[in-house]
Write an enzyme that holds these catalytic residues in place. Sequence first.
Site, PDB file in Angstrom:
ATOM      1  N   GLY B   7      -0.675   1.941  14.328  1.00 57.99           N
ATOM      2  CA  GLY B   7      -0.011   2.426  13.115  1.00 57.99           C
ATOM      3  C   GLY B   7      -0.940   3.357  12.376  1.00 57.99           C
ATOM      4  O   GLY B   7      -1.902   2.922  11.744  1.00 57.99           O
ATOM      5  N   GLY B   9      -0.028   5.652   9.964  1.00 58.16           N
ATOM      6  CA  GLY B   9       0.663   6.246   8.818  1.00 58.16           C
ATOM      7  C   GLY B   9      -0.324   6.486   7.690  1.00 58.16           C
ATOM      8  O   GLY B   9      -1.538   6.584   7.894  1.00 58.16           O
ATOM      9  N   MET B  11      -1.573   4.585   5.429  1.00 59.95           N
ATOM     10  CA  MET B  11      -2.669   3.620   5.308  1.00 59.95           C
ATOM     11  C   MET B  11      -3.557   3.618   6.559  1.00 59.95           C
ATOM     12  O   MET B  11      -4.777   3.727   6.466  1.00 59.95           O
ATOM     13  CB  MET B  11      -2.092   2.206   5.081  1.00 59.95           C
ATOM     14  CG  MET B  11      -1.541   1.965   3.705  1.00 59.95           C
ATOM     15  SD  MET B  11      -2.805   1.923   2.380  1.00 59.95           S
ATOM     16  CE  MET B  11      -3.502   0.263   2.616  1.00 59.95           C
ATOM     17  N   GLY B  12      -2.951   3.461   7.721  1.00 57.17           N
ATOM     18  CA  GLY B  12      -3.711   3.335   8.960  1.00 57.17           C
ATOM     19  C   GLY B  12      -4.571   4.558   9.242  1.00 57.17           C
ATOM     20  O   GLY B  12      -5.726   4.441   9.686  1.00 57.17           O
ATOM     21  N   SER B 112      -5.256  -4.010  -0.297  1.00 59.82           N
ATOM     22  CA  SER B 112      -4.843  -3.314  -1.514  1.00 59.82           C
ATOM     23  C   SER B 112      -5.677  -2.049  -1.697  1.00 59.82           C
ATOM     24  O   SER B 112      -6.801  -1.963  -1.219  1.00 59.82           O
ATOM     25  CB  SER B 112      -5.031  -4.219  -2.731  1.00 59.82           C
ATOM     26  OG  SER B 112      -4.618  -3.563  -3.908  1.00 59.82           O
ATOM     27  N   LYS B 166      -2.006 -11.640  -1.224  1.00 68.17           N
ATOM     28  CA  LYS B 166      -1.593 -10.253  -1.440  1.00 68.17           C
ATOM     29  C   LYS B 166      -0.214 -10.181  -2.114  1.00 68.17           C
ATOM     30  O   LYS B 166       0.034  -9.334  -2.967  1.00 68.17           O
ATOM     31  CB  LYS B 166      -1.557  -9.488  -0.107  1.00 68.17           C
ATOM     32  CG  LYS B 166      -1.091  -8.028  -0.195  1.00 68.17           C
ATOM     33  CD  LYS B 166      -1.944  -7.203  -1.149  1.00 68.17           C
ATOM     34  CE  LYS B 166      -1.745  -5.710  -1.035  1.00 68.17           C
ATOM     35  NZ  LYS B 166      -0.435  -5.213  -0.737  1.00 68.17           N
ATOM     36  N   HIS B 169      -0.742 -10.894  -5.644  1.00 69.57           N
ATOM     37  CA  HIS B 169      -1.350  -9.676  -6.192  1.00 69.57           C
ATOM     38  C   HIS B 169      -0.272  -8.668  -6.568  1.00 69.57           C
ATOM     39  O   HIS B 169      -0.267  -8.108  -7.667  1.00 69.57           O
ATOM     40  CB  HIS B 169      -2.317  -9.079  -5.152  1.00 69.57           C
ATOM     41  CG  HIS B 169      -2.787  -7.696  -5.451  1.00 69.57           C
ATOM     42  ND1 HIS B 169      -2.014  -6.572  -5.209  1.00 69.57           N
ATOM     43  CD2 HIS B 169      -3.941  -7.234  -5.980  1.00 69.57           C
ATOM     44  CE1 HIS B 169      -2.674  -5.486  -5.575  1.00 69.57           C
ATOM     45  NE2 HIS B 169      -3.852  -5.872  -6.038  1.00 69.57           N
ATOM     46  N   GLU B 173       0.952  -7.315 -10.152  1.00 68.41           N
ATOM     47  CA  GLU B 173       0.982  -5.860 -10.335  1.00 68.41           C
ATOM     48  C   GLU B 173       2.306  -5.404 -10.971  1.00 68.41           C
ATOM     49  O   GLU B 173       2.308  -4.563 -11.864  1.00 68.41           O
ATOM     50  CB  GLU B 173       0.788  -5.221  -8.952  1.00 68.41           C
ATOM     51  CG  GLU B 173       0.876  -3.717  -8.896  1.00 68.41           C
ATOM     52  CD  GLU B 173       0.933  -3.252  -7.419  1.00 68.41           C
ATOM     53  OE1 GLU B 173       0.133  -3.744  -6.598  1.00 68.41           O
ATOM     54  OE2 GLU B 173       1.798  -2.420  -7.099  1.00 68.41           O
TER      55      GLU B 173
END
Lengths: 297, 297, 297, 297
Positions: B7, B9, B11-12, B112, B166, B169, B173
């Site tokens: 992955g 994308g 993030m990755g 995060s 998470k 979290h 948020e």
Amino acid sequence: MQLGLIGLGKMGFNMRERLRGGGHEVIGYDPRPEVSDVPSLAALAEQLEAPRVVWVMVPSGEITRETIEDLAGVLSSGDLVIDGGNSRYTEDGIHAKMLVDKGIGFIDAGVSGGVWGLTEGYGLMIGGSDDDVARVMPIFETLRPEGDLADGFVHAGPVGAGHFAKMVHNGVEYALMTAYGEGYEMLAAEPLIKSPQAVYQAWSNGTVVRSWLQQLLAKALKEDPQLADISGYTEDSGEGRWTVEEAIRLRVPVPGIAASLFARFLSRQEDSPTMKAVAALRNQFGGHAVQRVSKSG
Amino acid sequence: MQLGLIGLGKMGFNMRERLRGGGHEVIGYDPRPEVSDVPSLAALAEQLEAPRVVWVMVPSGEITRETIEDLAGVLSSGDLVIDGGNSRYTEDGIHAKMLVDKGIGFIDAGVSGGVWGLTEGYGLMIGGSDDDVARVMPIFETLRPEGDLADGFVHAGPVGAGHFAKMVHNGVEYALMTAYGEGYEMLAAEPLIKSPQAVYQAWSNGTVVRSWLQQLLAKALKEDPQLADISGYTEDSGEGRWTVEEAIRLRVPVPGIAASLFARFLSRQEDSPTMKAVAALRNQFGGHAVQRVSKSG
Amino acid sequence: MQLGLIGLGKMGFNMRERLRGGGHEVIGYDPRPEVSDVPSLAALAEQLEAPRVVWVMVPSGEITRETIEDLAGVLSSGDLVIDGGNSRYTEDGIHAKMLVDKGIGFIDAGVSGGVWGLTEGYGLMIGGSDDDVARVMPIFETLRPEGDLADGFVHAGPVGAGHFAKMVHNGVEYALMTAYGEGYEMLAAEPLIKSPQAVYQAWSNGTVVRSWLQQLLAKALKEDPQLADISGYTEDSGEGRWTVEEAIRLRVPVPGIAASLFARFLSRQEDSPTMKAVAALRNQFGGHAVQRVSKSG
Amino acid sequence: MQLGLIGLGKMGFNMRERLRGGGHEVIGYDPRPEVSDVPSLAALAEQLEAPRVVWVMVPSGEITRETIEDLAGVLSSGDLVIDGGNSRYTEDGIHAKMLVDKGIGFIDAGVSGGVWGLTEGYGLMIGGSDDDVARVMPIFETLRPEGDLADGFVHAGPVGAGHFAKMVHNGVEYALMTAYGEGYEMLAAEPLIKSPQAVYQAWSNGTVVRSWLQQLLAKALKEDPQLADISGYTEDSGEGRWTVEEAIRLRVPVPGIAASLFARFLSRQEDSPTMKAVAALRNQFGGHAVQRVSKSG
């Protein structure tokens, strides 16, 4: 510069220290002679060179009102009064008017930072005229935190704007604390989580939720991981109530802030009359088992 | 160390960059050949030396499930899979079980930091066995932000604990963002306040409400002081809904988080059916002036 | 008995009708000559035999205040004024004081029932002295619904208690309407449910949730099953805001009533500034797709 | 007609009575021999003439599941099972499928009314096929309250629709009860109000808020004006939690219902962990006086 400072409690005492450390001449007055530099308001006025600047740092409400009245008596035209306490912003116009007839100026200053302000500086939200604010700027410069001026100081608008901004600050603070509280409660309720403290600690860097309050909660949980020594009984100091009231006036929906305020009210009730009524209703229509008071410990 | 990363994308892709910058050998796979280092999962497995460590960073739900299934097919006993996506923590046990029969280990990692992670590092919340976590530690060390380990990394508990932490979290948020949003709306509604942006900016230092989100909102308001170019229409990505669902399971009252979630649902409605019903009721009993749809623009 | 009635709008007009039907002599005054029985307040006072009883049924706020002031001018010692409008209960003490110096009595009357009151009678919540209430009892007897006195009439306490009880009535009403609205929205959202109207209709008998509002919503849905002709835009008339404000004063948590009030505020916003701030934040930290205003049409 | 009825608890026992009073032949089964008409499920199946109709009235969850499984064993093709308990509507499809392979039909019936149903009739919300519902109609006719069929009975849709409608009914019920509870708490907190009971009683006729629950609360307050004997500790029976969960699935904002659910969770906590965290935070940053556990009683 020279400043008169009225009220040498937790906040005022530290502010005098920080201001003196910044090179200002601060003459403090407090009814408690052991901390006061002068024996009376009149003596304070006498000792300050005209035109005087006097910072009032006393509890909001009647005491602030009376102090401003007294100052109207001992100060002179050209002097300037700053209310740095947590007055409701609707008081500011009234106080300004009490002084303006005598030719005395008025500034309202919202001051954030609590006991940490002495070393880290105070966040400042100021209301007043440009000229008045400019005049007190050297004081603000010393009180505020290091770094860019705009990051710890705002001249938010005319008289009232400072306390309004501070009120909203505190309303937001209520909701932030509730948010972190709810997160803590969930972590503490889930057996998979070894240590809610460690999770809160790990949010200190890199996460979206990192903040000063998050770090304080991590610190509090380090000292008392189960919060076993702390009761949930929580006072509210006025700003939260005022925020919701002003939101209603402005027709601004504030479900988050209001929920936080109501949670504080609830925390101070032995038993909730609302829920007693709900329990009574269930008892009436369903033959639900209702816990009798004697059984509820 | 060597790592397979599935992955690439938003993030990755950034994580591969940061890991390579930290000296790791990362072999990335993505269905889009222009970013992928290998043509297939099988090729990825082949190119990694056993025992392999593979990090999965794909959208939660079906795609994660299928990827883990595929990995169960191409990996071997002794290998280790990390799910770093936003999977619901209840999936983790299922995924671990899909792999354990083959002798493959499993770790869930809550990550995060968003687009800022590349340079600032990622906050990490990890679930898994001590041995598995120790094995991946060099990777975590590079991904996490600088500073104390405990400030940006937590081994929260066994499998599932990372994604649970998470999820909480993200629930927190949601509530934090609503809190700042309510504060902004009040400042914007009050004519005394010259610039809500300046107030938010001034909360950056010394105040109780200072945080990363507070600074981001100050930044957003600097770019667009009226938020004129932004619609309130707001998606929710799953964690907020899961947080409230898990709170219900755990019997934890979360009025702040729930209010934030409902506000997002509302933001996506053209008109609220609840309020249409309320308006219809008022029309029935009071002859209240009800706004007809044709007039409401 | 003889009664002066000021204000012949939707409510006052019907009340005059019901009172005359009950055998009372009602002299009505309204600035609109086509409905008024007398040309002026002075003429009203002249035509009533002393000691007079005058019922004020005008919009709350300034108009009520001015009407009471005017009445203080034209009435005499021994007369009695009833404020039957939706005044805030905090006004009642002020109004009573404006009249007491002249020897004129004061009663506050919360009146519920809307357009249905003409035929079904009005629910009455009264504040005032025992003697004053006793004097107006024949009027209350005609206005109230049939059945036991205690089921449609309460002498709730001294001056102010009537409007306080009515304010709470309306606050509760807000929350009840939201509850039914939320139920409707859920039924309408679930494809399994053939007709939300039929479900609401079926709640009329035997269920725990049966009520007048439930039946009104069933009726409204029969007329317009999708509520397609009704906008969710909903005004609030004051009592809801006052209820939350008084709850704050009394430290009573009212999450249900407050949520209902905020939902009304929201219903009148084109776009929520709070949610614009939330969307701006997501845009800042996540590269989340944010809906631009131009697309949100 | 002939009916098998499984479960003779509070609800089932009364339903048998009402059905027999309506001329039906009811054979009841319950594990407690003192109330049961037959010694076993098998005996029940034997004694009923095929094609059989069997009404299941047992606690939701495992017991309902097991009962349906057992019925699949003892019933035959052409028989029909009705689940009249408070099952989650998502169970209905599963139960229907367990029976359909054997050629046995399934209906889900939401039943409202509690202990009052025996004399006043039960509000019925039904899910199932037209043919199945038509077959049981004589039973529904006897169970439902007097008056128009549509006012106490709805065939809400296919299998699942009955329990979904009942779930929403209970969610709305939660919010209605909270609304009346909040109103009570405000009346009780305001010294002007002589008797909250009298106010609630007076809402019985003519007002907008009149309802069955309003009258029940008036009755409960008559028996115990301070609700002194009742604890606010309140269980929730499942439907409230499910309503919020389904609202989340359907993206329906339900702040009123959720607030009511959370209030029940809170009512069962000795002290709120959320508020302990809030208190700990205040302690950290403000030197606010925090109540220590030992002092909080």
